[in-house]
Design a protein around this motif. Structure first.
Motif, PDB file in Angstrom:
ATOM      1  N   ARG A  87       0.830  -1.204   0.000  1.00  0.00           N
ATOM      2  CA  ARG A  87       0.000   0.000   0.000  1.00  0.00           C
ATOM      3  C   ARG A  87       0.866   1.258   0.000  1.00  0.00           C
ATOM      4  O   ARG A  87       0.560   2.241  -0.689  1.00  0.00           O
ATOM      5  CB  ARG A  87      -0.930   0.011   1.223  1.00  0.00           C
ATOM      6  CG  ARG A  87      -1.857   1.231   1.243  1.00  0.00           C
ATOM      7  CD  ARG A  87      -2.740   1.222   2.477  1.00  0.00           C
ATOM      8  NE  ARG A  87      -3.596   0.050   2.502  1.00  0.00           N
ATOM      9  CZ  ARG A  87      -4.452  -0.214   3.502  1.00  0.00           C
ATOM     10  NH1 ARG A  87      -4.533   0.600   4.539  1.00  0.00           N
ATOM     11  NH2 ARG A  87      -5.201  -1.293   3.453  1.00  0.00           N
ATOM     12  N   LYS A  88       1.953   1.215   0.747  1.00  0.00           N
ATOM     13  CA  LYS A  88       2.887   2.351   0.754  1.00  0.00           C
ATOM     14  C   LYS A  88       3.442   2.586  -0.640  1.00  0.00           C
ATOM     15  O   LYS A  88       3.559   3.739  -1.090  1.00  0.00           O
ATOM     16  CB  LYS A  88       4.014   2.078   1.752  1.00  0.00           C
ATOM     17  CG  LYS A  88       5.039   3.195   1.882  1.00  0.00           C
ATOM     18  CD  LYS A  88       6.052   2.848   2.969  1.00  0.00           C
ATOM     19  CE  LYS A  88       7.090   3.950   3.140  1.00  0.00           C
ATOM     20  NZ  LYS A  88       8.041   3.637   4.244  1.00  0.00           N
ATOM     21  N   TYR A  90       1.979   1.766  -3.528  1.00  0.00           N
ATOM     22  CA  TYR A  90       0.904   2.311  -4.347  1.00  0.00           C
ATOM     23  C   TYR A  90       0.685   3.794  -4.064  1.00  0.00           C
ATOM     24  O   TYR A  90       0.511   4.600  -4.982  1.00  0.00           O
ATOM     25  CB  TYR A  90      -0.397   1.552  -4.083  1.00  0.00           C
ATOM     26  CG  TYR A  90      -0.445   0.137  -4.609  1.00  0.00           C
ATOM     27  CD1 TYR A  90       0.413  -0.307  -5.607  1.00  0.00           C
ATOM     28  CD2 TYR A  90      -1.386  -0.773  -4.101  1.00  0.00           C
ATOM     29  CE1 TYR A  90       0.346  -1.596  -6.089  1.00  0.00           C
ATOM     30  CE2 TYR A  90      -1.460  -2.062  -4.587  1.00  0.00           C
ATOM     31  CZ  TYR A  90      -0.593  -2.481  -5.568  1.00  0.00           C
ATOM     32  OH  TYR A  90      -0.677  -3.775  -6.045  1.00  0.00           O
ATOM     33  N   GLU A  91       0.677   4.157  -2.785  1.00  0.00           N
ATOM     34  CA  GLU A  91       0.461   5.563  -2.431  1.00  0.00           C
ATOM     35  C   GLU A  91       1.592   6.435  -2.959  1.00  0.00           C
ATOM     36  O   GLU A  91       1.361   7.536  -3.476  1.00  0.00           O
ATOM     37  CB  GLU A  91       0.346   5.698  -0.913  1.00  0.00           C
ATOM     38  CG  GLU A  91      -0.941   5.093  -0.348  1.00  0.00           C
ATOM     39  CD  GLU A  91      -0.958   5.087   1.163  1.00  0.00           C
ATOM     40  OE1 GLU A  91       0.109   5.340   1.787  1.00  0.00           O
ATOM     41  OE2 GLU A  91      -2.035   4.821   1.747  1.00  0.00           O
ATOM     42  N   GLN A  95       1.393   9.427  -5.870  1.00  0.00           N
ATOM     43  CA  GLN A  95       1.759  10.817  -5.588  1.00  0.00           C
ATOM     44  C   GLN A  95       2.968  11.285  -6.405  1.00  0.00           C
ATOM     45  O   GLN A  95       3.464  12.388  -6.194  1.00  0.00           O
ATOM     46  CB  GLN A  95       2.065  10.960  -4.095  1.00  0.00           C
ATOM     47  CG  GLN A  95       0.853  10.716  -3.201  1.00  0.00           C
ATOM     48  CD  GLN A  95       1.223  10.525  -1.739  1.00  0.00           C
ATOM     49  OE1 GLN A  95       2.379  10.713  -1.346  1.00  0.00           O
ATOM     50  NE2 GLN A  95       0.254  10.131  -0.936  1.00  0.00           N
ATOM     51  N   PRO A 128      -5.838  -0.203  -7.767  1.00  0.00           N
ATOM     52  CA  PRO A 128      -5.918  -0.117  -6.310  1.00  0.00           C
ATOM     53  C   PRO A 128      -6.368   1.274  -5.867  1.00  0.00           C
ATOM     54  O   PRO A 128      -5.937   2.284  -6.433  1.00  0.00           O
ATOM     55  CB  PRO A 128      -4.489  -0.397  -5.842  1.00  0.00           C
ATOM     56  CG  PRO A 128      -3.719  -0.790  -7.058  1.00  0.00           C
ATOM     57  CD  PRO A 128      -4.463  -0.305  -8.246  1.00  0.00           C
ATOM     58  N   LEU A 129      -7.198   1.345  -4.855  1.00  0.00           N
ATOM     59  CA  LEU A 129      -7.669   2.634  -4.357  1.00  0.00           C
ATOM     60  C   LEU A 129      -6.508   3.490  -3.859  1.00  0.00           C
ATOM     61  O   LEU A 129      -6.510   4.713  -4.026  1.00  0.00           O
ATOM     62  CB  LEU A 129      -8.667   2.417  -3.222  1.00  0.00           C
ATOM     63  CG  LEU A 129     -10.066   1.921  -3.615  1.00  0.00           C
ATOM     64  CD1 LEU A 129     -10.905   1.717  -2.365  1.00  0.00           C
ATOM     65  CD2 LEU A 129     -10.744   2.887  -4.561  1.00  0.00           C
ATOM     66  N   SER A 130      -5.503   2.854  -3.247  1.00  0.00           N
ATOM     67  CA  SER A 130      -4.400   3.632  -2.687  1.00  0.00           C
ATOM     68  C   SER A 130      -3.516   4.243  -3.755  1.00  0.00           C
ATOM     69  O   SER A 130      -2.770   5.185  -3.467  1.00  0.00           O
ATOM     70  CB  SER A 130      -3.562   2.761  -1.745  1.00  0.00           C
ATOM     71  OG  SER A 130      -3.276   1.513  -2.339  1.00  0.00           O
ATOM     72  N   ALA A 131      -3.578   3.733  -4.982  1.00  0.00           N
ATOM     73  CA  ALA A 131      -2.844   4.365  -6.083  1.00  0.00           C
ATOM     74  C   ALA A 131      -3.708   5.395  -6.790  1.00  0.00           C
ATOM     75  O   ALA A 131      -3.199   6.388  -7.321  1.00  0.00           O
ATOM     76  CB  ALA A 131      -2.376   3.314  -7.083  1.00  0.00           C
ATOM     77  N   GLY A 132      -5.011   5.160  -6.839  1.00  0.00           N
ATOM     78  CA  GLY A 132      -5.925   6.107  -7.471  1.00  0.00           C
ATOM     79  C   GLY A 132      -5.898   6.063  -8.980  1.00  0.00           C
ATOM     80  O   GLY A 132      -6.355   7.003  -9.641  1.00  0.00           O
ATOM     81  N   GLU A 160      -7.710  -3.226  -2.604  1.00  0.00           N
ATOM     82  CA  GLU A 160      -6.899  -3.919  -1.605  1.00  0.00           C
ATOM     83  C   GLU A 160      -6.730  -3.052  -0.356  1.00  0.00           C
ATOM     84  O   GLU A 160      -5.675  -3.054   0.252  1.00  0.00           O
ATOM     85  CB  GLU A 160      -5.551  -4.318  -2.164  1.00  0.00           C
ATOM     86  CG  GLU A 160      -4.801  -3.296  -3.013  1.00  0.00           C
ATOM     87  CD  GLU A 160      -4.786  -1.879  -2.545  1.00  0.00           C
ATOM     88  OE1 GLU A 160      -3.994  -1.532  -1.651  1.00  0.00           O
ATOM     89  OE2 GLU A 160      -5.577  -1.082  -3.057  1.00  0.00           O
ATOM     90  N   GLU A 161      -7.784  -2.340   0.038  1.00  0.00           N
ATOM     91  CA  GLU A 161      -7.606  -1.318   1.061  1.00  0.00           C
ATOM     92  C   GLU A 161      -7.663  -1.822   2.485  1.00  0.00           C
ATOM     93  O   GLU A 161      -7.399  -1.077   3.408  1.00  0.00           O
ATOM     94  CB  GLU A 161      -8.669  -0.224   0.866  1.00  0.00           C
ATOM     95  CG  GLU A 161      -8.457   0.579  -0.407  1.00  0.00           C
ATOM     96  CD  GLU A 161      -7.064   1.151  -0.497  1.00  0.00           C
ATOM     97  OE1 GLU A 161      -6.680   1.963   0.365  1.00  0.00           O
ATOM     98  OE2 GLU A 161      -6.333   0.786  -1.414  1.00  0.00           O
TER      99      GLU A 161
END
Length: 400
Positions: free
Chosen positions: A275-276, A278-279, A283, A306-310, A393-394
Motif C-alpha cells: 500500500r505504501k 501504491y500511495e 503521488q 488499487p484505491l491507494s494508487a488512485g 486492496e484497502e
C-alpha cells in the motif's frame, strides 16, 4: 571458512554487553577481516565488457528484460533478445543460480563459481557487446532461496555482484544495489528504477505446518508495521526518484507486485508495504508508469486499479530465460488470477516494452524462445482508466 550461520537466515544483530553499554553487531562486523584477507587470495569474476548505457539525451523506444537464467543451461535466448534490437536490456534477478550446491560457507563459493561461468559465456559476451544492460538481483543470485535482509553474508554477496556487473560508484557507495537512470529529452524522458527487494527485506511469515505442501506457496500476509520490503533508506530514495520529472517510469521489482493469486514471494506478503508503494506511486510527479517483475518461472500481463494508487497500474512479468518448469496450459489452470489479462506463459520467454511517444502508448509483450510474440497488450498512459479489472486492496490484510 565454513559456517552454519547461514544455513538458515539469521541475524546476529543481538546486543552485546560491553562495559555496561549496549552494542549492536551484525555478521559483517565479525567478517570484515576475513573478507579483506579473502580478496587478497582470490580473483573476483567480472562480466564480459559491455557497451555503455545510452546517452541521457537518447530517446528509448524498445526495452527488453528477463529473469531466471541458469548459468549452466542453454544461453540461446541472448541471440533472440538481441534480434529485437532493444535500446536497453534489464536483467532483473536470478541472473544465475549461485545458491545451488552451496555448503553454507561465508565465502559464497558456489555463487562466485556461478559468476565465473557467466564470465566465460560466449553468448553473454556477444550480447553485452551489442546491448547496454542494467542489472538487479533476486534470491538465487543474492544468497539462497527466498532470502532477505537477515542473510548473514549479504555484504559479501553485494561485493560479488557489484564487482561482476561493474556497478556505478553511486551504487557501491551505499548498502543495497538499487539505482535509477533517466534517458531522453524533456518531452520523452524514460526513468528506469531498479529496486532491491532482497538486501533490506524483513522475513516473511510462513503458514503453519501442513501434511500436504501448499500448491501455491508457503507464505501468509503480515500486518506487522515493523516489517519492510525496501528498508528506510531505499524508501526515502524512491520517493525522491518519483518526484523527478519524467514522462514514463519503468519500475523494476524482482518479485511480483499486483497479484494476490499465490502465496510465494510477492508484495502481497507485506500488504502495508505494498500500500505504501501504491500511495507513493500515486503521488509521483505526473508520468506514465509500468511495473516489470520476474521470479515465477512463468509470465503474463497484469492490471489493477488499487484505491491507494488512485489509477490503473500495469505489470509485465517475464520468467524464465532458460529454466522453465511447466506448461502454459497447466500453469494457467493452476493459478487463476482476475488481475492477469493473459495466459500464464510458462515456456522460456523474455519481456519487451515498446514505447510510441507520439501516441503515448506502451506495448507490453512476452516473446518466446524463437522471438515469437506469446502475449501482448497496449496501454495508453495519457488516457482515462480502461475496463481492466478493478480489485480493491484497502483492508489491512490486503484482501478486497
Amino acid at each position: 571458512m565454513r559456517s552454519l550461520l547461514a544455513a538458515i537466515p539469521l541475524a546476529l544483530a543481538a546486543p552485546l554487553a560491553a562495559q555496561g553499554a549496549t552494542v549492536d553487531a551484525a555478521p559483517s562486523d565479525f567478517l570484515e577481516g576475513y573478507y579483506a584477507k579473502l580478496r587478497q587470495d582470490i580473483t573476483l569474476p567480472a562480466a564480459p565488457v559491455g557497451v555503455p548505457l545510452p546517452s541521457t539525451a537518447a530517446t528509448l523506444t524498445r526495452i527488453a528484460f528477463g529473469s531466471c537464467n541458469h548459468q549452466s543451461r542453454s544461453q540461446h535466448m541472448w541471440a533472440q533478445i538481441a534480434a529485437t534490437d532493444p535500446d536497453l536490456f534489464l536483467f532483473i534477478g536470478d541472473n544465475n543460480y549461485g545458491d545451488q550446491g552451496w555448503a553454507g560457507d561465508a565465502a559464497l563459493t558456489t555463487l562466485r563459481e556461478a559468476y565465473a561461468v557467466q564470465a566465460e559465456t560466449p553468448e553473454l559476451a556477444a550480447f553485452r557487446g551489442q546491448v547496454p544492460m542494467m542489472v538487479t538481483w533476486d534470491d538465487h543470485d543474492y544468497g539462497f532461496n527466498d532470502g532477505g535482509g537477515s542473510f548473514a553474508f549479504k555484504t559479501w554477496s553485494e561485493t560479488l555482484f557489484e564487482t561482476f556487473w561493474d556497478s556505478t560508484a553511486e551504487v557501491k557507495s551505499r548498502p543495497g544495489i538499487y539505482e535509477s537512470r533517466i534517458f531522453g529529452p524533456s518531452d520523452r524522458r524514460t526513468q528506469i528504477i531498479m529496486l532491491d527487494t532482497r538486501f533490506f527485506r524483513s522475513e516473511l511469515e510462513r503458514m503453519e505446518y501442513q501434511d500436504e505442501r501448499p500448491p501455491l506457496g508457503p507464505y501468509v500476509q503480515s500486518d506487522d508495521p515493523s516489517k519492510t520490503m525496501l528498508g528506510e533508506a531505499q524508501w526515502a530514495w524512491l520517493e525522491q526518484e518519483l518526484a523527478k520529472p519524467a514522462d514514463l517510469r519503468i519500475i523494476v521489482s524482482s518479485i511480483q507486485v499486483l497479484t494476490d493469486a499465490h502465496d510465494y514471494e510477492s508484495w502481497e506478503a507485506l500488504p502495508l508495504e505494498r500500500r505504501k508503494l501504491y500511495e507513493m506511486v500515486g503521488q509521483r510527479e505526473d508520468s506514465g508508469v509500468v511495473f516489470l517483475s520476474g521470479d515465477r518461472h512463468a509470465g503474463g500481463i497484469y492490471a489493477d486499479t488499487p484505491l491507494s494508487a488512485g489509477e490503473q497500474l500495469w505489470e509485465l512479468t517475464s520468467s524464465s530465460l532458460n529454466y522453465s518448469f511447466s506448461s502454459t496450459e497447466a500453469n494457467t489452470a493452476r493459478e487463476p488470477d482476475p488481475r492477469r489479462l493473459t495466459d500464464f506463459i510458462s515456456e522460456e520467454n523474455f519481456g519487451l516494452v515498446e514505447i510510441d511517444w507520439d501516441a503515448e502508448t506502451v506495448t507490453l509483450s512476452l516473446r518466446g524462445s524463437e522471438g515469437e510474440v506469446r502475449v501482448s497488450e497496449t496501454m495508453n498512459w495519457g488516457a482515462p482508466v480502461s475496463d481492466a479489472p478493478m480489485i480493491m486492496e484497502e483492508s489491512g490484510s490486503g484482501a478486497g
